[in-house]
Design a protein around this motif. Sequence first.
Motif, PDB file in Angstrom:
ATOM      1  N   LEU A 159      14.623 -17.101  11.689  1.00 19.66           N
ATOM      2  CA  LEU A 159      13.473 -16.946  12.561  1.00 19.66           C
ATOM      3  C   LEU A 159      13.832 -16.188  13.838  1.00 19.66           C
ATOM      4  O   LEU A 159      13.081 -15.340  14.314  1.00 19.66           O
ATOM      5  CB  LEU A 159      12.912 -18.325  12.901  1.00 19.66           C
ATOM      6  CG  LEU A 159      11.553 -18.397  13.597  1.00 19.66           C
ATOM      7  CD1 LEU A 159      10.480 -17.708  12.787  1.00 19.66           C
ATOM      8  CD2 LEU A 159      11.189 -19.852  13.847  1.00 19.66           C
ATOM      9  N   ALA A 160      15.009 -16.488  14.391  1.00 18.22           N
ATOM     10  CA  ALA A 160      15.445 -15.815  15.618  1.00 18.22           C
ATOM     11  C   ALA A 160      15.624 -14.315  15.385  1.00 18.22           C
ATOM     12  O   ALA A 160      15.253 -13.500  16.235  1.00 18.22           O
ATOM     13  CB  ALA A 160      16.745 -16.437  16.120  1.00 18.22           C
ATOM     14  N   ARG A 161      16.189 -13.941  14.245  1.00 24.95           N
ATOM     15  CA  ARG A 161      16.358 -12.518  13.938  1.00 24.95           C
ATOM     16  C   ARG A 161      15.002 -11.828  13.815  1.00 24.95           C
ATOM     17  O   ARG A 161      14.825 -10.699  14.289  1.00 24.95           O
ATOM     18  CB  ARG A 161      17.157 -12.340  12.643  1.00 24.95           C
ATOM     19  CG  ARG A 161      18.632 -12.651  12.777  1.00 24.95           C
ATOM     20  CD  ARG A 161      19.424 -12.048  11.625  1.00 24.95           C
ATOM     21  NE  ARG A 161      18.996 -12.581  10.336  1.00 24.95           N
ATOM     22  CZ  ARG A 161      19.508 -13.656   9.761  1.00 24.95           C
ATOM     23  NH1 ARG A 161      20.492 -14.331  10.379  1.00 24.95           N
ATOM     24  NH2 ARG A 161      19.083 -14.069   8.584  1.00 24.95           N
ATOM     25  N   PHE A 162      14.064 -12.504  13.177  1.00 28.19           N
ATOM     26  CA  PHE A 162      12.729 -11.930  13.023  1.00 28.19           C
ATOM     27  C   PHE A 162      12.064 -11.729  14.374  1.00 28.19           C
ATOM     28  O   PHE A 162      11.477 -10.684  14.647  1.00 28.19           O
ATOM     29  CB  PHE A 162      11.892 -12.852  12.143  1.00 28.19           C
ATOM     30  CG  PHE A 162      10.514 -12.339  11.854  1.00 28.19           C
ATOM     31  CD1 PHE A 162      10.289 -11.474  10.801  1.00 28.19           C
ATOM     32  CD2 PHE A 162       9.437 -12.726  12.640  1.00 28.19           C
ATOM     33  CE1 PHE A 162       9.009 -10.997  10.527  1.00 28.19           C
ATOM     34  CE2 PHE A 162       8.157 -12.258  12.382  1.00 28.19           C
ATOM     35  CZ  PHE A 162       7.948 -11.392  11.320  1.00 28.19           C
ATOM     36  N   ARG A 163      12.153 -12.734  15.241  1.00 24.24           N
ATOM     37  CA  ARG A 163      11.513 -12.656  16.551  1.00 24.24           C
ATOM     38  C   ARG A 163      12.168 -11.610  17.441  1.00 24.24           C
ATOM     39  O   ARG A 163      11.532 -11.072  18.345  1.00 24.24           O
ATOM     40  CB  ARG A 163      11.569 -14.029  17.244  1.00 24.24           C
ATOM     41  CG  ARG A 163      10.717 -15.094  16.592  1.00 24.24           C
ATOM     42  CD  ARG A 163      11.042 -16.467  17.151  1.00 24.24           C
ATOM     43  NE  ARG A 163      10.663 -16.608  18.536  1.00 24.24           N
ATOM     44  CZ  ARG A 163       9.545 -17.201  18.964  1.00 24.24           C
ATOM     45  NH1 ARG A 163       8.724 -17.724  18.087  1.00 24.24           N
ATOM     46  NH2 ARG A 163       9.267 -17.297  20.243  1.00 24.24           N
ATOM     47  N   ALA A 164      13.433 -11.335  17.208  1.00 26.20           N
ATOM     48  CA  ALA A 164      14.158 -10.391  18.067  1.00 26.20           C
ATOM     49  C   ALA A 164      13.737  -8.947  17.822  1.00 26.20           C
ATOM     50  O   ALA A 164      13.999  -8.072  18.658  1.00 26.20           O
ATOM     51  CB  ALA A 164      15.662 -10.531  17.850  1.00 26.20           C
TER      52      ALA A 164
END
Length: 284
Positions: A159-164
């Motif tokens: 999720l963090a990679r997607f949001r970044a």
Amino acid sequence: MSLPAVIGLAWAGAAVAMAAGWLWQRRRANAGIVDVIWAAGVGGSALLYALLVDAAAWPRATLALLGGLWGLRLAWHLWLRVRNEDEDGRYRHLRTHWQGHQGAFFLFFQAQALLVVVFSLPFLAVARNPVDGFTGWWLAAVAVWLASVAGEGIADRQLARFRADPANRGRTCRAGLWRYSRHPNYFFEWTHWFTYVLLAVGSPIAWLAWAGPLVMYAFLRWISGVPYTEAQALRTRGEDYRHYQRTTPMLIPWFPRDAVPDDPLQTVTADSPDSPDASRKDPE
């Protein structure tokens, strides 16, 4: 120390920490710090009970290690989001609803201090367990903890990679575990609490350990987890998230369903970011 005294000490520590967190959010207009303090407080209660409750050493040492590491990982993950991102949409919504009233926020923070105590109750059952040494239940508990914490960590990183990626703004993550559950992080958070049910087998208050998975499921499913998260997702992602709701299981991971025939988002091309073959970076 008696159990009521230990519980009172856990509550007092959480209440003071939440008061400090309220002051922090008042200066920075970011109430997401409440989640950081909650995770650290629950994890800290595992250490507190392991230290102060008098029973067998092995279950208390296991509790301190597993409960403490779980709380530390979750608190650090949440802190990185609070430190690096704007206030979570759920709390912005509350800020608007309460018109910024700081008294309402203070009561909200103190309610979270009480929830620290509620979610620490399974740790008491483990700390009171007189069964020492390795058992089959202990091995099963460690296996559940490893699988759950690893699963939650993977979901959080995806999720963090997607949001970044700025290109994903306003869009829904469907990569990795998020293809099979709309809330895989919540799912693994829930299964993690069965660790303490297993560790408490043999404790005179083993029944208390069931407060963890039962209360956590109720909060995630009906109170503060899925309802708030999905309402915010619908506000910010609209039809894209409605499509996600129609095709992806809510909590327990399973294979995605086919889109309904009249779904305007059912057709994607190989070059589309929504295509199963498209390269995606990974939140909600």
